[in-house]
Design a protein around this motif. Structure first.
Motif, PDB file in Angstrom:
ATOM      1  N   ARG A 150       0.699  -1.156  -0.034  1.00  0.00           N
ATOM      2  CA  ARG A 150       0.073  -0.129  -0.109  1.00  0.00           C
ATOM      3  C   ARG A 150       0.914   1.079   0.029  1.00  0.00           C
ATOM      4  NH1 ARG A 150      -4.783   1.480   4.355  1.00  0.00           N
ATOM      5  NH2 ARG A 150      -5.276   3.272   3.566  1.00  0.00           N
ATOM      6  N   ASP A 302      -3.526  -4.076   1.382  1.00  0.00           N
ATOM      7  CA  ASP A 302      -3.208  -4.012   2.650  1.00  0.00           C
ATOM      8  C   ASP A 302      -3.994  -4.786   3.532  1.00  0.00           C
ATOM      9  OD1 ASP A 302      -2.621  -3.244   5.216  1.00  0.00           O
ATOM     10  OD2 ASP A 302      -3.152  -1.231   5.130  1.00  0.00           O
ATOM     11  N   PRO A 303      -3.614  -6.035   4.232  1.00  0.00           N
ATOM     12  CA  PRO A 303      -4.418  -7.053   4.877  1.00  0.00           C
ATOM     13  C   PRO A 303      -5.303  -6.302   6.123  1.00  0.00           C
ATOM     14  CG  PRO A 303      -2.185  -7.573   4.885  1.00  0.00           C
ATOM     15  CD  PRO A 303      -2.261  -6.490   3.855  1.00  0.00           C
ATOM     16  N   ALA A 304      -4.611  -5.249   6.488  1.00  0.00           N
ATOM     17  CA  ALA A 304      -5.150  -4.691   7.615  1.00  0.00           C
ATOM     18  C   ALA A 304      -6.589  -3.798   7.380  1.00  0.00           C
ATOM     19  CB  ALA A 304      -4.030  -3.550   8.485  1.00  0.00           C
ATOM     20  N   GLU A 305      -6.522  -3.648   6.047  1.00  0.00           N
ATOM     21  CA  GLU A 305      -7.758  -2.816   5.419  1.00  0.00           C
ATOM     22  C   GLU A 305      -8.979  -3.747   5.762  1.00  0.00           C
ATOM     23  OE1 GLU A 305      -9.028  -0.045   5.743  1.00  0.00           O
ATOM     24  OE2 GLU A 305      -6.959   0.850   5.905  1.00  0.00           O
ATOM     25  N   ILE A 306      -8.724  -5.093   5.469  1.00  0.00           N
ATOM     26  CA  ILE A 306      -9.887  -6.180   5.256  1.00  0.00           C
ATOM     27  C   ILE A 306     -10.530  -6.547   6.358  1.00  0.00           C
ATOM     28  CG2 ILE A 306     -10.289  -8.396   4.127  1.00  0.00           C
ATOM     29  CD1 ILE A 306      -8.360  -7.935   2.239  1.00  0.00           C
TER      30      ILE A 306
END
Ligand SMILES: Cc1ncc(C[n+]2csc(CCOP(=O)(O)OP(=O)(O)O)c2C)c(N)n1
Ligand SMILES: [Mg+2]
Lengths: 541, 163
Positions: A150, A302-306
């Motif tokens: 990202r 960005d895995p943190a957004e999911i």
């Protein structure tokens, strides 16, 4: 022997940087001295915040990182808002700051500020360089981190002695070696398969597209996927430009200030395919209700957004390019059913907003629509923050061009410096600013930069003598008590622009506005067009 | 829900502040935190014990992973790891009570590390639960001071958190 400052310049050259935006001061002087002899163009802004915004505009236009430079202490702290804006908007910029000598660090000497500490929450990463030898590795890593995964800002804080110290020779590393940073770009094929299965079963699927599709350069793939499947597309504010506005499958921007047809589609859907969007509260006001109503496929680098803002049925972590390519290959000849297709057409036709006009004023929404057709197809529109931004977001008919605004941070004053960056990034493009009278006054000092660098940027100021968007909020939620949202009629913007050396007129009808726009788009000079707008003109409807 | 995170990070300046900053910024409290180098001197391990629901922990793991110097984050599974804390407990101890206190220490397998005229100091390396039991037992005598480390934890058996 080579100095740290010369190394900094060489690193920038190695990264292919042709333009930097900045403002000098004592602790960054060694770098500026080295820059003086180089072929890198330095654009002197009039306040450091705008150096970061200009770097952002440049990055978005050129699809490569923008670079901004400031001195230690106040120079560095002035950058913060710009860095934070780039962070929330996921724009790759490199911020280089001078710092007091290493041996003075922590003593609170003149113009010392802990800028890496202060920027911790809004940088993707930061460095306080402690050895001249480290500079090449740090620059290499910084550019890599800013642009991969990202995108986001990386800060490099460089004490003065690190810039003046000399080392044997300069060698730029070919590769970065960061065991702790390996963004997953591929997109899990099994997840993509599951997503396709879900899409094939859906009755009323939609695509919600965000800034990630643009920053990954996957716009055409998204269009292709939509065209193949005829799934309608909505966009977030950062995603505007993903589809040509007139595309039959494009329903416009969603959210609190979005288009009715887009929000209606969001309400009807049983499967939302979310692409490169974080779905902040302005896009989806009630995420819980949404995940109850509909299934969600969320694709993001960005895995943190999911799963952060909405519950997701199928998460896919990966670069939009790879995931969309995979989806295009696997979707087969699936097309949405005729019923949904017809419903979408119907939505688009019937949920168009009706616009009321005020005699003796410019109607901004109609004007923005008109403006689109008067510019070249690839024009870049930079919208500021406020009602002016919403008018642009919903009415600018984008073709092959771009729409730059700060949808994530919403920083007033963004548009003018971002346009400077965009113009320097893509010199042949038409670059137009639309801002409010409040936001104009937050970065009007950059008119001077425009003139000094002979930049052909047209600025349209929507003059409602109000902080319009906040005033609208007060009308709706605070009983119309207009606390601190009325601007007086100073300055005379036309006279002000002329004082800077930019031609300007004020108009109070669409007819006149269009007449002038027709003229100014032909000229290669900057221009400030002041449009008188009635303060009661709403953001939407 | 109480959870334990084992985090491997680059052994560099500033990493700890990045991690603790992330917790405070997002409004999450830390119950305990312990840092030390691993067998690889370039890698440190941070063990964090905190409270939060599933959503919070998942977010935290993801946000921690986003920090560039963070190499690995693992949530340890309840019942599948060993955890220890070290406490030094100084108890008020009149001569008449010395025998009783030493008896408690013996019973709990705590080590006596200092004996003075009216205090006894015990060293106790155990799970948080056992340490709490010892504290309860000593409370009636008057605890003067407790110094504790954060919890450290390691997976049982073959499982491991390594680079
Ligand atoms: C730096 C900054 N300060 C305050 C705000 C809050 N804010 C959002 S819109 C707005 C009004 C903008 O006024 P103007 O630029 O005149 O635009 P208009 O809404 O009138 O079109 C304000 C104050 C903001 N977004 N950014
Ligand atoms: Mg205004």
């Amino acid at each position: 022997m080579i100095s740290g400052a010369d190394i900094m310049v060489k690193c920038l050259q190695a990264e292919g940087v042709d333009t930097v935006f900045g403002y000098p001061g004592a602790t960054i002087c060694p770098f500026y001295d080295a820059l003086y002899d180089s072929d890198i163009k330095h654009i002197l802004v009039r306040q450091e915040q705008n150096a970061a915004h200009a770097a952002s505009g440049y990055a978005r236009a050129r699809m490569r990182p923008g670079v901004c430079v400031a001195t230690s202490g106040p120079g560095a702290t002035n950058l913060i808002t710009g860095i934070a804006t780039a962070y929330t908007d996921s724009i790759p910029i490199i911020a280089i700051t001078g710092q007091v000598r290493s041996d003075l660090l922590g003593r609170d000497v003149f113009q010392e500020a802990d800028i890496t500490g202060a920027c911790e929450p809004f940088t993707k990463h930061s460095y306080l360089v402690s050895k001249t030898e480290d500079l090449p590795r740090v620059f290499k890593e910084a550019f890599h981190i800013a642009t991969t995964g990202r995108p986001g800002p990386v800060l490099i804080d460089i004490p003065m002695d690190i810039q003046t110290n000399k080392i044997e020779n300069f060698e730029y590393p070919e590769k970065v070696n960061l065991r702790s940073y390996k963004p997953n770009t591929k997109g899990h094929t099994v997840q993509v398969k599951r997503a396709i299965e879900l899409i094939k079963k859906a009755k009323r699927p939609i695509i919600v597209s965000g800034g990630g599709v643009l920053s990954s350069g996957a716009k055409l793939k998204l269009q292709k996927f939509a065209d193949m499947t005829r799934i309608p597309v909505l966009s977030t504010m950062m995603g505007i430009g993903v589809m040509p506005s007139e595309h039959p499958l494009y329903l416009g921007m969603l959210g609190t200030h979005g288009r009715r047809c887009a929000n209606k589609a969001l309400h009807l859907t049983d499967l939302a395919i979310v692409c490169g969007a974080r779905l902040g509260d302005r896009a989806i006001a009630a995420p819980d209700q949404m995940s109850e109503r509909t299934k969600i496929i969320h694709i993001d680098i960005d895995p943190a957004e999911i799963g952060k803002n909405v519950k997701v049925d199928i998460p896919i972590v990966g670069d939009m390019n790879n995931v969309l390519k995979n989806m295009i290959e696997n979707v087969g000849d699936f097309r949405i059913n005729d019923e949904w297709d017809a419903q979408v057409k119907d939505l688009k036709a019937h949920y168009q907003s009706k616009i009321s006009t005020f005699e003796g004023f410019v109607e901004p929404r109609t004007l923005i629509g008109k403006l689109s057709s008067m510019l070249k197809s690839k024009a870049i529109l930079c919208a500021d923050v406020g009602q002016n931004q919403i008018w642009c977001a919903n009415n600018f008919r984008i073709r092959e061009g771009r729409f730059f605004t700060t949808g994530g941070m919403g920083t007033m004053g963004y548009s003018i410096p971002a346009a400077i960056g965009a113009k320097l990034g893509l010199k042949k493009r038409d670059v137009v600013v639309v801002c409010g009278d409040g936001s104009f006054q937050m970065s009007l000092n950059e008119l001077s930069t425009i003139v000094q660098n002979n930049l052909n940027i047209k600025i349209i100021v929507m003059r409602n003598y109000r902080l319009g968007m906040v005033r609208e909020l007060q009308d709706n939620y605070y009983n119309g008590r207009h606390s601190a949202t009325v601007l007086n009629d100073a300055p005379d913007i036309v006279a002000l622009a002329k004082a800077y050396g930019i031609d300007s007129v004020e108009v109070s009808s669409n007819e006149d506005a269009e007449k002038y726009i027709g003229k100014i788009v032909e000229s290669d000079k900057p221009f400030v067009l002041v449009c008188r707008v009635h303060p009661d003109t709403p953001s939407i409807l | 829900m109480k959870y334990t995170l084992s985090i491997l990070v680059e052994n560099q300046a500033g990493v700890l502040s990045k991690i603790s900053g992330l917790f405070s910024r997002r409004g999450f409290n830390i119950d305990s935190l312990a840092v030390g180098v691993t067998n690889d001197p370039t890698v440190s391990r941070i063990t964090i014990v905190a409270n939060g629901d599933e959503y919070v922990v998942e977010q935290l793991e993801k946000q921690l992973n986003k920090l560039i110097p963070v190499i690995k984050v693992k949530r340890l599974i309840e019942g599948e790891f060993i955890s220890r804390e070290l406490s030094l407990i100084k108890v008020h101890c009149a001569a008449a009570k010395r025998f009783e206190i030493l008896k408690i220490a013996d019973l709990m397998h705590a080590k006596v590390v200092d004996v003075a005229v009216d205090t006894v100091t015990l060293e106790y390396c155990e799970t948080v639960e056992k340490i709490n039991t010892l504290k309860d037992l000593l409370k009636p005598y008057g605890i003067r001071e407790i110094v504790s480390t954060g919890t450290v934890a390691i997976d049982k058996g073959k499982a491991e958190v390594t680079v």
